[in-house]
Design a protein around this motif. Structure first.
Motif, PDB file in Angstrom:
ATOM      1  N   TYR A   1       0.865  -1.227   0.107  1.00 31.82           N
ATOM      2  CA  TYR A   1       0.092  -0.093   0.060  1.00 31.82           C
ATOM      3  C   TYR A   1       0.648   1.344  -0.046  1.00 31.82           C
ATOM      4  CZ  TYR A   1      -2.912   3.938   1.405  1.00 31.82           C
ATOM      5  OH  TYR A   1      -3.552   4.997   1.714  1.00 31.82           O
ATOM      6  N   ARG A   2       1.865   1.383   0.924  1.00 26.20           N
ATOM      7  CA  ARG A   2       2.691   2.430   1.098  1.00 26.20           C
ATOM      8  C   ARG A   2       3.641   2.578  -0.159  1.00 26.20           C
ATOM      9  NH1 ARG A   2       2.370   0.801   6.299  1.00 26.20           N
ATOM     10  NH2 ARG A   2       1.440   2.142   7.753  1.00 26.20           N
ATOM     11  N   LYS A   3       3.979   1.638  -0.654  1.00 29.27           N
ATOM     12  CA  LYS A   3       4.980   1.663  -2.052  1.00 29.27           C
ATOM     13  C   LYS A   3       4.179   1.771  -3.427  1.00 29.27           C
ATOM     14  CE  LYS A   3       9.079  -0.628  -3.910  1.00 29.27           C
ATOM     15  NZ  LYS A   3       9.959  -1.680  -4.047  1.00 29.27           N
ATOM     16  N   HIS A   4       3.289   1.467  -3.232  1.00 28.97           N
ATOM     17  CA  HIS A   4       2.597   1.251  -4.769  1.00 28.97           C
ATOM     18  C   HIS A   4       1.074   2.004  -4.591  1.00 28.97           C
ATOM     19  CE1 HIS A   4       5.547  -1.733  -6.289  1.00 28.97           C
ATOM     20  NE2 HIS A   4       5.387  -2.342  -5.310  1.00 28.97           N
ATOM     21  N   GLY A   5       0.848   2.688  -3.683  1.00 22.50           N
ATOM     22  CA  GLY A   5      -0.398   3.474  -3.801  1.00 22.50           C
ATOM     23  C   GLY A   5      -1.691   2.545  -3.260  1.00 22.50           C
ATOM     24  N   THR A   6      -1.739   1.308  -3.714  1.00 21.34           N
ATOM     25  CA  THR A   6      -2.743   0.509  -3.172  1.00 21.34           C
ATOM     26  C   THR A   6      -2.136  -0.921  -3.136  1.00 21.34           C
ATOM     27  OG1 THR A   6      -3.473  -0.376  -5.590  1.00 21.34           O
ATOM     28  CG2 THR A   6      -4.590   1.704  -4.429  1.00 21.34           C
ATOM     29  N   THR A   7      -2.567  -1.691  -2.222  1.00 24.05           N
ATOM     30  CA  THR A   7      -2.056  -3.171  -2.040  1.00 24.05           C
ATOM     31  C   THR A   7      -2.337  -3.891  -3.562  1.00 24.05           C
ATOM     32  OG1 THR A   7      -2.812  -3.158   0.203  1.00 24.05           O
ATOM     33  CG2 THR A   7      -2.464  -5.247  -0.933  1.00 24.05           C
TER      34      THR A   7
ATOM     35  N   ILE B   1     -19.485   8.833  -8.932  1.00 24.16           N
ATOM     36  CA  ILE B   1     -18.615   8.326  -8.170  1.00 24.16           C
ATOM     37  C   ILE B   1     -17.216   7.785  -8.626  1.00 24.16           C
ATOM     38  CG2 ILE B   1     -18.075   6.195  -6.469  1.00 24.16           C
ATOM     39  CD1 ILE B   1     -21.131   6.076  -5.917  1.00 24.16           C
ATOM     40  N   LEU B   2     -15.872   8.362  -7.885  1.00 26.76           N
ATOM     41  CA  LEU B   2     -14.732   7.825  -8.714  1.00 26.76           C
ATOM     42  C   LEU B   2     -13.876   7.293  -7.366  1.00 26.76           C
ATOM     43  CD1 LEU B   2     -12.275   8.051 -10.464  1.00 26.76           C
ATOM     44  CD2 LEU B   2     -11.879  10.479  -9.866  1.00 26.76           C
ATOM     45  N   THR B   3     -13.709   6.072  -7.676  1.00 27.99           N
ATOM     46  CA  THR B   3     -13.348   5.268  -6.556  1.00 27.99           C
ATOM     47  C   THR B   3     -12.317   4.066  -7.018  1.00 27.99           C
ATOM     48  OG1 THR B   3     -13.930   3.421  -4.779  1.00 27.99           O
ATOM     49  CG2 THR B   3     -15.071   3.459  -7.186  1.00 27.99           C
ATOM     50  N   ASN B   4     -11.281   3.900  -6.009  1.00 24.99           N
ATOM     51  CA  ASN B   4     -10.258   2.862  -6.198  1.00 24.99           C
ATOM     52  C   ASN B   4     -11.003   1.471  -6.138  1.00 24.99           C
ATOM     53  OD1 ASN B   4      -8.111   4.338  -6.906  1.00 24.99           O
ATOM     54  ND2 ASN B   4      -7.390   4.290  -4.873  1.00 24.99           N
TER      55      ASN B   4
ATOM     56  N   ILE C   1     -11.579   1.359 -10.365  1.00 25.27           N
ATOM     57  CA  ILE C   1     -10.288   1.001 -10.617  1.00 25.27           C
ATOM     58  C   ILE C   1     -10.232   0.259 -12.070  1.00 25.27           C
ATOM     59  CG2 ILE C   1     -10.470  -1.086  -9.286  1.00 25.27           C
ATOM     60  CD1 ILE C   1      -7.438   1.342  -9.085  1.00 25.27           C
ATOM     61  N   ALA C   2     -10.942  -0.593 -12.394  1.00 24.92           N
ATOM     62  CA  ALA C   2     -11.024  -1.108 -13.589  1.00 24.92           C
ATOM     63  C   ALA C   2     -11.147  -0.170 -14.977  1.00 24.92           C
ATOM     64  CB  ALA C   2     -12.070  -2.345 -13.870  1.00 24.92           C
ATOM     65  N   ALA C   3     -11.949   0.640 -14.598  1.00 23.42           N
ATOM     66  CA  ALA C   3     -12.120   1.771 -15.826  1.00 23.42           C
ATOM     67  C   ALA C   3     -10.617   2.324 -15.728  1.00 23.42           C
ATOM     68  CB  ALA C   3     -13.091   2.899 -15.500  1.00 23.42           C
TER      69      ALA C   3
ATOM     70  N   LYS D   1      -5.913   6.216  -7.852  1.00 27.32           N
ATOM     71  CA  LYS D   1      -5.723   7.528  -7.285  1.00 27.32           C
ATOM     72  C   LYS D   1      -4.564   7.390  -6.271  1.00 27.32           C
ATOM     73  CE  LYS D   1      -9.967   7.426  -5.574  1.00 27.32           C
ATOM     74  NZ  LYS D   1     -11.247   8.222  -5.010  1.00 27.32           N
ATOM     75  N   PRO D   2      -3.818   8.364  -6.021  1.00 32.06           N
ATOM     76  CA  PRO D   2      -3.826   9.785  -6.775  1.00 32.06           C
ATOM     77  C   PRO D   2      -3.071  10.018  -8.206  1.00 32.06           C
ATOM     78  CG  PRO D   2      -1.954   9.497  -5.091  1.00 32.06           C
ATOM     79  CD  PRO D   2      -2.605   8.091  -5.189  1.00 32.06           C
ATOM     80  N   GLU D   3      -2.724   8.926  -8.864  1.00 26.66           N
ATOM     81  CA  GLU D   3      -1.967   8.984 -10.141  1.00 26.66           C
ATOM     82  C   GLU D   3      -2.961   9.876 -10.863  1.00 26.66           C
ATOM     83  OE1 GLU D   3       0.802   7.975 -10.750  1.00 26.66           O
ATOM     84  OE2 GLU D   3       1.017   7.080  -8.838  1.00 26.66           O
ATOM     85  N   SER D   4      -2.416  10.916 -11.934  1.00 26.92           N
ATOM     86  CA  SER D   4      -2.968  11.905 -12.658  1.00 26.92           C
ATOM     87  C   SER D   4      -3.878  11.256 -13.519  1.00 26.92           C
ATOM     88  CB  SER D   4      -2.003  13.046 -12.963  1.00 26.92           C
ATOM     89  OG  SER D   4      -1.056  12.318 -13.836  1.00 26.92           O
TER      90      SER D   4
END
Length: 238
Positions: free
Chosen positions: A66-72, A118-121, A146-148, A154-157
């Motif tokens: 999570y910390r290194k890649h943004g999500t598990t 709704i914008l979700t991971n 996240i699939a779309a 997030k938070p990648e631009s």
């Protein structure tokens, strides 16, 4: 609580907003419901089962990714080649009974002028299940998961850029609501009005204790601990 600016800078207003974008987990429902806790536990269980390791080791690997890649999930995909659909189906197989209907929030969202998203991971299915439990599923014009975003979180631009292009949203006429401050950096850079939804006095998840999610910087226009009251205040002052 009424809307508050997060810093001394003049916050952006909602006068011209016509697209209302909401994060899902711990934003449209309070962390006190402990729903994300169930998802968090399922992540650890998935890792423990997949790699044949104990729960403590699985938990440590989960948080490291999570910390290194943004999500598990991003870590599992990048390092271990895990099928993201399999992971998402597993972790979102939870009981949504912890969420109660929120008629006041539903009314406030319904009254927002323009479109709502709704914008979700998370996944579309999870977002739909949560929204149905709250009583707001039919109030949104679209869900971007996240699939779309091709499983880039997030938070990648690129996530926000793909969202805006997909729905034809003009960022300078949009407002973004999030429970994680670092997820508001790019939206603000793109021109959105940003709102950090953070509960007052609640025992919140570990995610919100990270230093990068402190209320700071010009990328957070407003902060509220009561989303319903905040939206009602916006409607009153438009």
């Amino acid at each position: 609580m009424a809307p508050e600016p997060s810093s001394g800078a003049e916050p952006r207003s909602f006068k011209t907003v016509e697209a209302w974008i909401f994060d899902l987990d711990n934003t449209l429902y309070p962390p006190s419901s402990r729903l994300f806790e169930l998802i968090d536990q399922r992540m650890s269980l998935f890792i423990a089962d997949r790699f044949g390791i104990d729960g403590i080791s699985a938990r440590a690997l989960q948080k490291h990714y999570y910390r290194k890649h943004g999500t598990t999930l991003r870590g599992l995909m990048t390092v271990d080649g895990i099928d993201p659909h399999e992971f998402m189906d597993f972790v979102h197989e939870i009981d949504h009974g912890r969420i109660t209907a929120n008629p006041a929030l539903a009314l406030a969202i319904e009254r927002l002028p323009g479109k709502r998203f709704i914008l979700t991971n998370g996944s579309v299915k999870h977002a739909e299940d949560v929204a149905k439990a709250i009583g707001i599923r039919d109030l949104f014009d679209g869900i971007f998961d996240i699939a779309a975003a091709d499983f880039v979180p997030k938070p990648e631009s690129v996530v926000y850029e793909r969202f805006l292009a997909h729905f034809g949203v003009a960022p300078e006429r949009a407002a973004m609501f999030e429970d994680l401050a670092h997820n508001l950096i790019v939206p603000h850079q793109l021109g959105m009005t940003t709102v950090l939804v953070t509960p007052d006095g609640e025992d919140v998840s570990e995610r919100m204790r990270h230093a990068e999610d402190a209320v700071k910087g010009p990328h957070v226009d407003h902060v509220t601990d009561d989303l319903t009251a905040f939206l009602e205040e916006i409607l009153l002052n438009r």
